[in-house]
Design a protein around this motif. Structure first.
Motif, mmCIF file in Angstrom:
data_model
loop_
_atom_site.group_PDB
_atom_site.id
_atom_site.type_symbol
_atom_site.label_atom_id
_atom_site.label_comp_id
_atom_site.label_asym_id
_atom_site.label_seq_id
_atom_site.Cartn_x
_atom_site.Cartn_y
_atom_site.Cartn_z
ATOM 1 N N ALA A 25 37.776 10.048 35.889
ATOM 2 C CA ALA A 25 37.038 9.248 36.879
ATOM 3 C C ALA A 25 37.183 7.764 36.588
ATOM 4 C CB ALA A 25 35.566 9.644 36.886
ATOM 5 N N GLY A 26 37.116 7.399 35.312
ATOM 6 C CA GLY A 26 37.253 5.996 34.952
ATOM 7 C C GLY A 26 38.612 5.428 35.297
ATOM 8 N N GLN A 27 39.660 6.269 35.262
ATOM 9 C CA GLN A 27 41.009 5.814 35.613
ATOM 10 C C GLN A 27 41.263 5.844 37.108
ATOM 11 O OE1 GLN A 27 43.308 8.542 33.140
ATOM 12 N NE2 GLN A 27 43.753 6.877 31.706
ATOM 13 N N GLY A 28 40.325 6.430 37.857
ATOM 14 C CA GLY A 28 40.509 6.511 39.304
ATOM 15 C C GLY A 28 41.388 7.658 39.745
ATOM 16 N N LEU A 29 41.633 8.634 38.859
ATOM 17 C CA LEU A 29 42.432 9.799 39.244
ATOM 18 C C LEU A 29 41.652 10.646 40.244
ATOM 19 C CD1 LEU A 29 43.813 10.902 35.753
ATOM 20 C CD2 LEU A 29 45.120 9.883 37.615
ATOM 21 N N PRO A 30 42.300 11.184 41.284
ATOM 22 C CA PRO A 30 41.585 12.035 42.239
ATOM 23 C C PRO A 30 41.051 13.297 41.567
ATOM 24 C CG PRO A 30 43.721 11.336 43.120
ATOM 25 C CD PRO A 30 43.699 10.961 41.674
ATOM 26 N N LEU A 31 39.876 13.735 41.988
ATOM 27 C CA LEU A 31 39.292 14.954 41.430
ATOM 28 C C LEU A 31 40.174 16.158 41.714
ATOM 29 C CD1 LEU A 31 36.992 16.426 40.029
ATOM 30 C CD2 LEU A 31 35.766 16.489 42.221
ATOM 31 N N ASP A 32 40.818 16.190 42.855
ATOM 32 C CA ASP A 32 41.717 17.313 43.182
ATOM 33 C C ASP A 32 42.852 17.414 42.170
ATOM 34 O OD1 ASP A 32 40.222 18.050 45.328
ATOM 35 O OD2 ASP A 32 41.508 17.098 46.829
ATOM 36 N N SER A 33 43.352 16.273 41.723
ATOM 37 C CA SER A 33 44.422 16.285 40.721
ATOM 38 C C SER A 33 43.930 16.905 39.422
ATOM 39 C CB SER A 33 44.919 14.861 40.461
ATOM 40 O OG SER A 33 45.477 14.292 41.622
ATOM 41 N N LEU A 34 42.704 16.570 39.026
ATOM 42 C CA LEU A 34 42.139 17.119 37.800
ATOM 43 C C LEU A 34 41.981 18.631 37.904
ATOM 44 C CD1 LEU A 34 40.747 16.683 35.039
ATOM 45 C CD2 LEU A 34 38.606 16.325 36.292
ATOM 46 N N ARG A 35 41.435 19.105 38.994
ATOM 47 C CA ARG A 35 41.215 20.540 39.171
ATOM 48 C C ARG A 35 42.538 21.294 39.264
ATOM 49 N NH1 ARG A 35 35.875 21.781 40.604
ATOM 50 N NH2 ARG A 35 36.576 23.738 41.540
#
Length: 419
Positions: free
Chosen positions: A80-90
């Motif tokens: 979240a701090g890097q601004g990565l999309p949540l969909d990418s994480l999942r």
């Protein structure tokens, strides 16, 4: 299950390293957002650590112990701090689970193919572990995102305060809000009847692509909008504010961010210049200058009200209301008793009689321009004053008054006969 893992741990570690490389390359190739925000080495290390955490979770779960989720939460917060999309994480967790299961099968097969049946019951456990890790990472991501959003709103609010109050580095605040050094700006101040109105998180009506850009600030003393007009006319703010159905004051156009603090004061003055009984809508200061002049100095306005209209205000409430309403309507009708009578739904002679009575009480002649100015300003002061409620309602609706000279038969500006 933990015995099998221990037996293949060294080989499994090598296979997990290969899986981490594969998943890193796949993520960077298929997810441009992730590729733009993180480097390969960092992403590969994160994926490699996550796969090992999943194996440890599988072992703990097989022993009846809770899965350790602190690592997943840290990953979610960092993403979240890097601004990565949540969909990418999942998606990374989902693909990682497939590669990890494949690595487990390959390692067990290479160690002892006969042990494969003992691995199969672990499939459900592994997916449960991965689900827990994914949800823990997602929840931490959402919490971090909410905190970041709150900090961003606070930062933006501080920048708007610097502009609207003239306190702080105005040029820097304008630049950080994306405002040009020179342009066309205005300020909007909403009336107190807007409480709880706008549904947007930052308050205020939403501006579309064909509308001026509006930045809103909600404070204890009310809601204020900073409009970056660009090429749009000031009048466009009326259309934008109309859905709120509230009273609003609008400043004149200013050319630099340094002038916004003064524009805010003028917008508040435009709002104060409106009668409390006025219909909802945007009041532009330049259309309310006489009333704004009165509103600018409440003490002087009270004195003007008393000196000019004191004898009228001392009448019984209904008598005072009738005389003041007649005066306001006559002024709005450009001094035409005919049009005033039409708006008041009475005979023209009735209007003339009321105005003559008002002249006697005030000692002011409606045929004298200087006296008309005094009466107009005093009327505005009465409308804005504490005694206005119930005594000086807005003029009732009636036929529009045409621009230009007063029609024949109504040219006389005073009910007094000429002499």
């Amino acid at each position: 299950m933990d015995r099998i893992i221990e037996e293949i741990r060294e080989d499994l570690g090598r296979r997990i390293a290969v899986a981490a490389d594969l998943l890193t390359d796949r993520t960077l190739t298929g997810d441009p957002a992730c590729a733009a925000l993180t480097g390969r080495a960092e992403l590969r290390e994160r994926i490699h650590r996550t796969l090992h955490q999943a194996v440890d979770g599988l072992v703990r779960s097989s022993r009846g112990l809770p899965v350790e989720l602190s690592g997943a939460r840290a990953t979610g917060t960092l993403s979240a701090g890097q601004g990565l999309p949540l969909d990418s994480l999942r998606r990374t967790y989902r693909y990682g689970g497939r590669l990890l299961w494949q690595s487990l099968i390959e390692a067990v097969t290479a160690h002892d193919r006969a042990a494969l049946p003992r691995l199969l019951p672990a499939a459900g456990t592994l997916w449960d572990v991965l689900d827990q890790m994914t949800e823990a990472a997602s929840e931490a991501y959402r919490l971090a995102e909410a905190g970041r959003g709150a900090r961003e709103r606070e930062r933006r609010a501080a920048l708007l305060d610097a502009l609207l109050d003239g306190s702080g580095p105005v040029a820097e605040a304008a630049a950080r809000l994306g405002l040009p050094e020179r342009g066309r700006f205005a300020v909007v101040v909403l009336g107190p009847d807007c409480a709880g109105g706008p549904a947007r998180p930052d308050g205020g009506p939403e501006a579309g692509p064909d509308s001026p850009r509006l930045l809103w600030r909600i404070r204890a003393d009310g809601e204020t909008g900073l409009a970056d007009l660009g090429h749009h006319p000031l009048e466009s703010l009326r259309r934008l504010l109309a859905p709120l159905a509230v009273r609003a004051g609008v400043s004149p156009v200013v050319g630099t961010p340094a002038e916004l603090a003064g524009a805010r004061r003028l917008a508040a003055l435009a709002l104060r210049a409106e009668q409390p009984s006025a219909a909802p809508g945007a009041a532009l200061l330049d259309e309310r200058l006489p009333a704004a002049l009165v509103a600018a100095d409440p003490e002087l306005a009270a004195r003007l009200r008393q000196v000019v209209l004191g004898p009228v205000l001392e009448l019984p409430t209904e008598d005072a209301r009738v005389l003041l309403t007649t005066l306001g309507t006559w002024l709005a009708c450009q001094g035409s008793t005919t049009y005033a009578a039409q708006r008041l739904y009475c005979h023209r002679n009735t209007v003339s009689n009321r105005l003559r009575r008002l002249e006697r009480l005030t000692g002011r002649a409606l045929s004298d321009p200087a006296h008309v100015v005094e009466l107009a300003l005093a009327h505005a002061a009465a409308a804005q004053g504490p005694s206005a409620a119930g005594t000086t309602p807005a003029a009732p609706p009636g036929p529009a008054v045409p621009a230009g000279p007063t029609p024949a038969g109504t040219a006389r500006r005073s009910p007094r006969p000429p002499g």
